[in-house]
Structure formats: structure tokens, C-alpha cells
Design a protein around this motif. Structure first.
Motif, mmCIF file in Angstrom:
data_model
loop_
_atom_site.group_PDB
_atom_site.id
_atom_site.type_symbol
_atom_site.label_atom_id
_atom_site.label_comp_id
_atom_site.label_asym_id
_atom_site.label_seq_id
_atom_site.Cartn_x
_atom_site.Cartn_y
_atom_site.Cartn_z
ATOM 1 N N LYS A 114 0.376 -29.752 17.989
ATOM 2 C CA LYS A 114 -0.710 -30.043 17.044
ATOM 3 C C LYS A 114 -0.177 -30.156 15.620
ATOM 4 O O LYS A 114 -0.852 -29.814 14.657
ATOM 5 N N GLN A 115 1.015 -30.661 15.519
ATOM 6 C CA GLN A 115 1.712 -30.731 14.231
ATOM 7 C C GLN A 115 0.934 -31.545 13.192
ATOM 8 O O GLN A 115 0.902 -31.189 12.017
ATOM 9 N N TYR A 116 0.282 -32.598 13.637
ATOM 10 C CA TYR A 116 -0.429 -33.493 12.729
ATOM 11 C C TYR A 116 -1.571 -32.793 12.001
ATOM 12 O O TYR A 116 -2.019 -33.250 10.955
ATOM 13 N N LYS A 117 -2.059 -31.678 12.531
ATOM 14 C CA LYS A 117 -3.194 -30.971 11.937
ATOM 15 C C LYS A 117 -2.777 -29.986 10.844
ATOM 16 O O LYS A 117 -3.627 -29.388 10.210
ATOM 17 N N ARG A 118 -1.483 -29.796 10.671
ATOM 18 C CA ARG A 118 -1.011 -28.738 9.782
ATOM 19 C C ARG A 118 -0.292 -29.333 8.575
ATOM 20 O O ARG A 118 0.779 -29.915 8.718
ATOM 21 N N PRO A 119 -0.879 -29.148 7.394
ATOM 22 C CA PRO A 119 -0.359 -29.838 6.212
ATOM 23 C C PRO A 119 1.081 -29.479 5.840
ATOM 24 O O PRO A 119 1.817 -30.322 5.341
ATOM 25 N N LEU A 120 1.502 -28.256 6.099
ATOM 26 C CA LEU A 120 2.848 -27.859 5.698
ATOM 27 C C LEU A 120 3.943 -28.442 6.585
ATOM 28 O O LEU A 120 5.105 -28.472 6.197
ATOM 29 N N ILE A 121 3.582 -28.915 7.781
ATOM 30 C CA ILE A 121 4.615 -29.354 8.740
ATOM 31 C C ILE A 121 4.378 -30.738 9.320
ATOM 32 O O ILE A 121 5.164 -31.195 10.138
ATOM 33 N N GLN A 122 3.340 -31.428 8.904
ATOM 34 C CA GLN A 122 2.939 -32.648 9.601
ATOM 35 C C GLN A 122 4.000 -33.745 9.599
ATOM 36 O O GLN A 122 4.011 -34.579 10.493
ATOM 37 N N ASP A 123 4.914 -33.736 8.641
ATOM 38 C CA ASP A 123 5.902 -34.818 8.564
ATOM 39 C C ASP A 123 7.308 -34.398 9.006
ATOM 40 O O ASP A 123 8.271 -35.142 8.795
ATOM 41 N N LEU A 124 7.450 -33.230 9.613
ATOM 42 C CA LEU A 124 8.779 -32.725 9.969
ATOM 43 C C LEU A 124 9.233 -33.183 11.354
ATOM 44 O O LEU A 124 8.435 -33.242 12.288
ATOM 45 N N SER A 125 10.542 -33.466 11.482
ATOM 46 C CA SER A 125 11.131 -33.746 12.800
ATOM 47 C C SER A 125 11.212 -32.431 13.573
ATOM 48 O O SER A 125 11.036 -31.346 13.005
ATOM 49 N N ALA A 126 11.510 -32.512 14.863
ATOM 50 C CA ALA A 126 11.607 -31.310 15.693
ATOM 51 C C ALA A 126 12.668 -30.346 15.148
ATOM 52 O O ALA A 126 12.438 -29.132 15.061
#
Length: 168
Positions: A114-126
Motif C-alpha cells: 500500500k505504498q501509494y497511500k503513504r506520503p513519506l514513501i510513495q515514490d521509493l524503490s524497494a
């Protein structure tokens, strides 16, 4: 009984908050959801339009309001909630704090879903997500460690909580 569930993103606070509030017959609040309702916009939009400082101030205000308005509850706090505005001290005085502390690998795996829902991590690679999680967790750990109950297992059950928390 006043219970605060703490931990990093992906620790299981919302999941266990819902399970435990039903199990222990307590009113349940997800702090982020209450803020979203009161602000009329998603957390990511609050961060983007009003900034993290505004969000953290609002988070502390809403938490204190929920505590003053309710005699008993279970609140799932945001990952950063304990780290600002003397909130950790406030929660420890107001009720019981529980730090959910699964392994970084477990949290990263959950966050990727659910990475897209979290502003602090939405653009990070694995790879960056794992590094970010370790770094942020290390920054927040001194606050989390002040919790009255710490659960560091990856596999926990309702019985785990029943054994660790007296809810009489």
C-alpha cells in the motif's frame, strides 16, 4: 482502559487496533482517519498542501481531544505520533502504550502493498524503502522504547495481547 498502539508504518497498528477493540469491547479510533475526517482531506494532501509541521500539530491536538472526550478506547496512532509535541509522555500518563515492533523485513513487505497511500514513501524503490524504514525506525526508536509494553514478534495473536495487557 485507554490503550495507544504505536509503531512504524506497516507494524500492524490499524489491523490490531480493529481486532483488539472488538476483542476487548473498546471504542476504536485510527488517529489518521480521525484527522482525515476532521480536515476533510487525505493525510497525503495535508502533507502536500499544509506541510508536515501543520499535520504534526493537528495530530497532537486531535489525540488530546480524543483522550479528553472518551473514558475508554483503543487508538492506533500514526507512526510519527510519539515523536512530536511531548506526545509520548502524554500517552504514557493517559493510558497504556503498546509498541508493535515486528522485523524491518515484515514491515517493508507490508508497506510495499500500500505504498501509494503513504506520503513519506510513495515514490521509493524497494531498496530505498528498506533503507528508509531502517533509518526512520532508528530515529523514532528512542520514543517507541518508552512504551509500557513492547511486542517484537513477527507472529502475534490476540492471546499475545491478553497475556501482556491486563484489561480488567
Amino acid at each position: 482502559m485507554k490503550i495507544f498502539l504505536l509503531g512504524f508504518m506497516g507494524a500492524g497498528k490499524s489491523y490490531w487496533g480493529k481486532q483488539l477493540s472488538s476483542h476487548w469491547d473498546l471504542p476504536y479510533f485510527d488517529l489518521d482517519e480521525v484527522i482525515v475526517e476532521r480536515e476533510g482531506m487525505p493525510v497525503a494532501d495535508i502533507f502536500n498542501t499544509k506541510g508536515e509541521d501543520y499535520f504534526r500539530r493537528r495530530e497532537a491536538e486531535v489525540l488530546r481531544e480524543l483522550v479528553s472526550e472518551n473514558d475508554r478506547f483503543l487508538i492506533s496512532c500514526g507512526g510519527g505520533t510519539p515523536c512530536f509535541s511531548d506526545t509520548m509522555d502524554f500517552m504514557n500518563e493517559a493510558g497504556k502504550t503498546i509498541w508493535l515492533n515486528p522485523s524491518v523485513a515484515v514491515m517493508v513487505e507490508r508497506l510495499q502493498r500500500k505504498q501509494y497511500k503513504r506520503p513519506l514513501i510513495q515514490d521509493l524503490s524497494a531498496e530505498d524503502l528498506s533503507a528508509f524504514t531502517e533509518k526512520k525506525l532508528a530515529e523514532r526508536q528512542p520514543y517507541y522504547e518508552q512504551s509500557q509494553v513492547i511486542i517484537s514478534e513477527d507472529e502475534i495473536t490476540l492471546e499475545t495481547f491478553d497475556k501482556l495487557i491486563s484489561h480488567a
